[in-house]
Scaffold this active site. Structure first.
Site, PDB file in Angstrom:
ATOM      1  N   ASP A  78       0.717  -1.288   0.067  1.00 47.44           N
ATOM      2  CA  ASP A  78       0.032   0.017  -0.167  1.00 47.44           C
ATOM      3  C   ASP A  78       0.751   1.406   0.114  1.00 47.44           C
ATOM      4  O   ASP A  78       0.380   2.284  -0.560  1.00 47.44           O
ATOM      5  CB  ASP A  78      -0.842  -0.065   1.302  1.00 47.44           C
ATOM      6  CG  ASP A  78      -2.238  -0.746   1.266  1.00 47.44           C
ATOM      7  OD1 ASP A  78      -2.178  -1.769   0.063  1.00 47.44           O
ATOM      8  OD2 ASP A  78      -3.118  -0.651   1.828  1.00 47.44           O
ATOM      9  N   ASP A 120      -1.459  -5.550   4.003  1.00 49.69           N
ATOM     10  CA  ASP A 120      -2.916  -5.192   4.340  1.00 49.69           C
ATOM     11  C   ASP A 120      -4.013  -6.030   3.984  1.00 49.69           C
ATOM     12  O   ASP A 120      -4.850  -6.622   4.665  1.00 49.69           O
ATOM     13  CB  ASP A 120      -3.010  -3.846   3.861  1.00 49.69           C
ATOM     14  CG  ASP A 120      -1.872  -2.674   4.329  1.00 49.69           C
ATOM     15  OD1 ASP A 120      -1.019  -3.210   4.749  1.00 49.69           O
ATOM     16  OD2 ASP A 120      -2.358  -1.638   4.430  1.00 49.69           O
ATOM     17  N   LYS A 121      -3.992  -6.445   2.677  1.00 53.20           N
ATOM     18  CA  LYS A 121      -4.981  -6.917   2.205  1.00 53.20           C
ATOM     19  C   LYS A 121      -5.059  -8.732   1.889  1.00 53.20           C
ATOM     20  O   LYS A 121      -5.704  -9.407   1.484  1.00 53.20           O
ATOM     21  CB  LYS A 121      -5.721  -6.608   0.562  1.00 53.20           C
ATOM     22  CG  LYS A 121      -5.598  -4.939   0.548  1.00 53.20           C
ATOM     23  CD  LYS A 121      -6.578  -4.425   1.659  1.00 53.20           C
ATOM     24  CE  LYS A 121      -6.325  -2.892   1.738  1.00 53.20           C
ATOM     25  NZ  LYS A 121      -5.097  -2.357   2.046  1.00 53.20           N
ATOM     26  N   CYS A 191       4.988  -2.467   8.147  1.00 46.24           N
ATOM     27  CA  CYS A 191       5.264  -1.384   8.518  1.00 46.24           C
ATOM     28  C   CYS A 191       5.073  -1.393  10.271  1.00 46.24           C
ATOM     29  O   CYS A 191       4.046  -1.909  10.379  1.00 46.24           O
ATOM     30  CB  CYS A 191       4.697  -0.203   7.874  1.00 46.24           C
ATOM     31  SG  CYS A 191       5.297  -0.112   6.139  1.00 46.24           S
ATOM     32  N   GLU A 442      -7.053   4.549  -0.366  1.00 45.69           N
ATOM     33  CA  GLU A 442      -6.592   5.007   0.965  1.00 45.69           C
ATOM     34  C   GLU A 442      -6.001   6.569   0.882  1.00 45.69           C
ATOM     35  O   GLU A 442      -5.474   6.836  -0.212  1.00 45.69           O
ATOM     36  CB  GLU A 442      -5.504   4.187   1.687  1.00 45.69           C
ATOM     37  CG  GLU A 442      -5.914   2.988   1.941  1.00 45.69           C
ATOM     38  CD  GLU A 442      -4.676   2.309   2.870  1.00 45.69           C
ATOM     39  OE1 GLU A 442      -5.057   1.144   3.286  1.00 45.69           O
ATOM     40  OE2 GLU A 442      -3.716   2.575   2.587  1.00 45.69           O
ATOM     41  N   SER A 468      -5.323   4.878   5.381  1.00 46.30           N
ATOM     42  CA  SER A 468      -4.169   3.861   5.717  1.00 46.30           C
ATOM     43  C   SER A 468      -4.056   3.636   7.215  1.00 46.30           C
ATOM     44  O   SER A 468      -4.877   4.694   7.895  1.00 46.30           O
ATOM     45  CB  SER A 468      -2.968   4.454   5.287  1.00 46.30           C
ATOM     46  OG  SER A 468      -1.840   3.816   6.030  1.00 46.30           O
TER      47      SER A 468
END
Length: 555
Positions: A78, A120-121, A191, A442, A468
């Site tokens: 992302d 994330d996904k 992150c 985002e 985000s």
């Protein structure tokens, strides 16, 4: 076993010949076939180490008597996709990941799966696939990134994005910006703050689909390799006991996840992913219960971007189990639920201590008596919207101001960078929802630019897009219905006064029902920006943010 369909009897001789072509021996073919879903690639920092995790899982599976076989899953970074067309392809990969994993696992008759995601996904997509397939499954992620250091202080990607805003407004020099660039992301891993990837990896522990430490052990620690070996061994126990994802991910498990979401102060994206995962389990997770859960769940953690602690600090303080044990002092968790450890939640968290009350606040001394996320409703968002309350400045929990309306992220960024946003404004970014984007981008660049310019305590931002996990401030997303389907956000004009009261869970525009109807009659839908390819198909099937942006076949 599932794999009997490709291994047993004379009729499977053609399939066995192809297994032999892979180099498998008769002895291997006789063992349970364990699929290892590898999200390894060389473009996502959170995934560049997953090859090592996968090799450790293979070792664990083989040690416990299984036949490990690896196949891939995609993943988007992302941070790299942020701020350009690529972000339209982030959320939509969640369904590609679920669909492709379903196809691979079913076509090749795996007996059980070990999912190795990180970002994330990727995590929710594989959780959706696990629920859909419902064969024994365990998760072990690539692990979180270590925090960076600038000015003797820990830092992270969110600080990097905000540094860009500070540089553009003249608050820091180009040399300082370069220092952030070189030091914000010092290792591989997801992150380092409580952003979406780490939120979902932590919640995978809470749901019961991963072993202790999955959400918090840093990517570069050898302990992460050991965890992967244990996950490989544990899947053989889950197969033997026939413990499946839907046995673990029950309605009570999702309530536990929402409770811990509030305690941890997770990313608002969890409010998209948990309903989508629950949907695959046959459970409709109504977000109306989020505020009810939040009302009696204290917020115990302020990890970045809400505070100055990081996932590595949470790990040292006892990790997710320590937070669960702390929260359960109030009796807020259902603890008799089975998990991927083969034990119940009560057995898992027994005796786990909180070793740092500065990182995990005791329930007697929370950051707030209510949870880290709030769901708002009002005439601007009749079907709800979401804000990370724990990352909002206290003076912005209640705010009224004039709207400045933009029909894309790019329009809003230009206005922010040109100094057109001033104290008191409410920035409205629309046509960025699941359908309108398409893809529900985002908005980390706009929120970071606002924070970097020192406007975080005076300016709010609302959008039918999303944020985000690195976002902080009065950033309100997932406005539903979205602009593309004629939601009230499509009817707002510059200068309309918007009232936000996060503690009261309300968001309204000061317009009468009659005025809203008058504007609706004059409203013309915006032409879709993309009409071909996967995004066009996605836009035709996707539902609103309040339903988790799930895909739904029209009947």
């Amino acid at each position: 076993m599932n794999s009997d369909a490709i291994k047993k009897g004379p009729g499977c001789a053609p399939q066995r010949s192809l297994l032999h072509a892979l180099g498998m021996t008769d002895e291997e073919i006789q063992k349970p076939l364990i699929g290892i879903v590898s999200s390894y690639n060389e473009i996502v920092p959170g995934h560049m180490n997953i090859d090592k995790i996968v090799n450790a899982v293979k070792t664990g599976v083989a040690m416990a008597g299984g036949n490990p076989v690896v196949f891939p899953a995609i993943a988007v970074c992302d941070g790299i996709a942020m701020g350009h067309k690529g972000m339209k392809y982030s959320l939509v990969t969640r369904d590609l990941i679920a669909d492709s994993t379903e196809a691979m696992a079913t076509a090749h008759a795996f007996d059980a799966l070990v999912m190795v995601p990180n970002c994330d996904k990727n995590v929710p997509g594989l959780l959706m696939a696990a629920a859909r397939l419902n064969i024994p499954t365990i998760f072990v992620s690539g692990g979180p990134m270590l925090a960076g250091r600038v000015n003797q202080c820990k830092t992270s990607l969110s600080s990097m994005f905000e540094a860009v805003g500070s540089y553009r407004s003249g608050k820091i020099t180009e040399e300082k910006l370069l220092e952030y660039e070189n030091k914000a992301c010092p290792s591989c891993g997801s992150c380092s703050g409580m952003y979406t990837a780490n939120s979902m990896n932590c919640l995978t522990e809470v749901l019961g689909m991963a072993l202790r430490g999955n959400g918090t052990i840093p990517a570069v620690y050898s302990e992460r390799i050991q965890l992967a070996k244990h996950a490989g061994m544990k899947i053989m126990e889950l197969l033997e006991k026939d413990i499946k994802p839907r046995d673990i991910m029950t309605e009570d498990a999702f309530r536990n996840a929402l409770t811990m979401d509030m305690a941890l102060g997770c990313s608002t994206n969890s409010m998209l992913h948990l309903p989508a995962i629950a949907h695959e389990c046959g459970i409709e997770l109504n977000l109306d219960i989020a505020n009810e859960i939040s009302s009696h769940t204290p917020n115990l953690c302020h990890l970045a971007p809400a505070g100055r602690t990081y996932i590595e600090d949470l790990n040292e303080a006892g990790g997710i189990y320590a937070v669960m044990n702390e929260i359960n002092k109030l009796g807020l968790l259902k603890t008799d639920l089975i998990t991927a450890t083969g034990k119940t939640i009560a057995e898992n968290i027994k005796g786990i201590e909180n070793t740092n009350p500065d990182v995990i606040r005791p329930v007697e001394n929370p950051y707030s008596k209510t949870g880290g996320i709030a769901v708002l409703r009002g005439n601007l968002a009749p079907d709800s919207c979401v804000v990370k309350r724990s990352a909002v400045a206290p003076e912005m929990l209640k705010h009224s101001g004039p709207a400045k309306v933009y029909n894309s992220e790019e329009e809003a960024m230009a206005a922010i960078n040109n100094g057109e946003i001033v104290d008191g404004d409410v920035v409205v970014i629309r046509y960025e929802g699941p359908k309108g984007g398409p893809g529900m981008r985002e908005m980390l660049n706009p929120t970071s630019a606002i924070m970097g310019r020192g406007l975080g305590s005076t300016v709010a931002l609302i959008t039918d897009g999303r944020f985000s996990g690195a976002t902080r401030g009065a950033a309100i997303g997932h406005v539903s219905p979205e602009a593309a389907v004629g939601g009230p956000i499509a009817l707002i004009q510059d200068g309309d006064i918007i009232d936000i009261d996060i503690n009261a869970n309300t968001i309204d525009v000061r317009l009468s029902p009659e005025e809203l109807e008058k504007r609706r009659a004059q409203w013309t839908p915006k032409e879709p920006s993309i009409t071909t390819g996967y995004l066009a198909r996605y836009a035709s099937l996707v539902t609103s943010g309040n339903r988790g942006a799930i895909l739904e076949i029209k009947k």
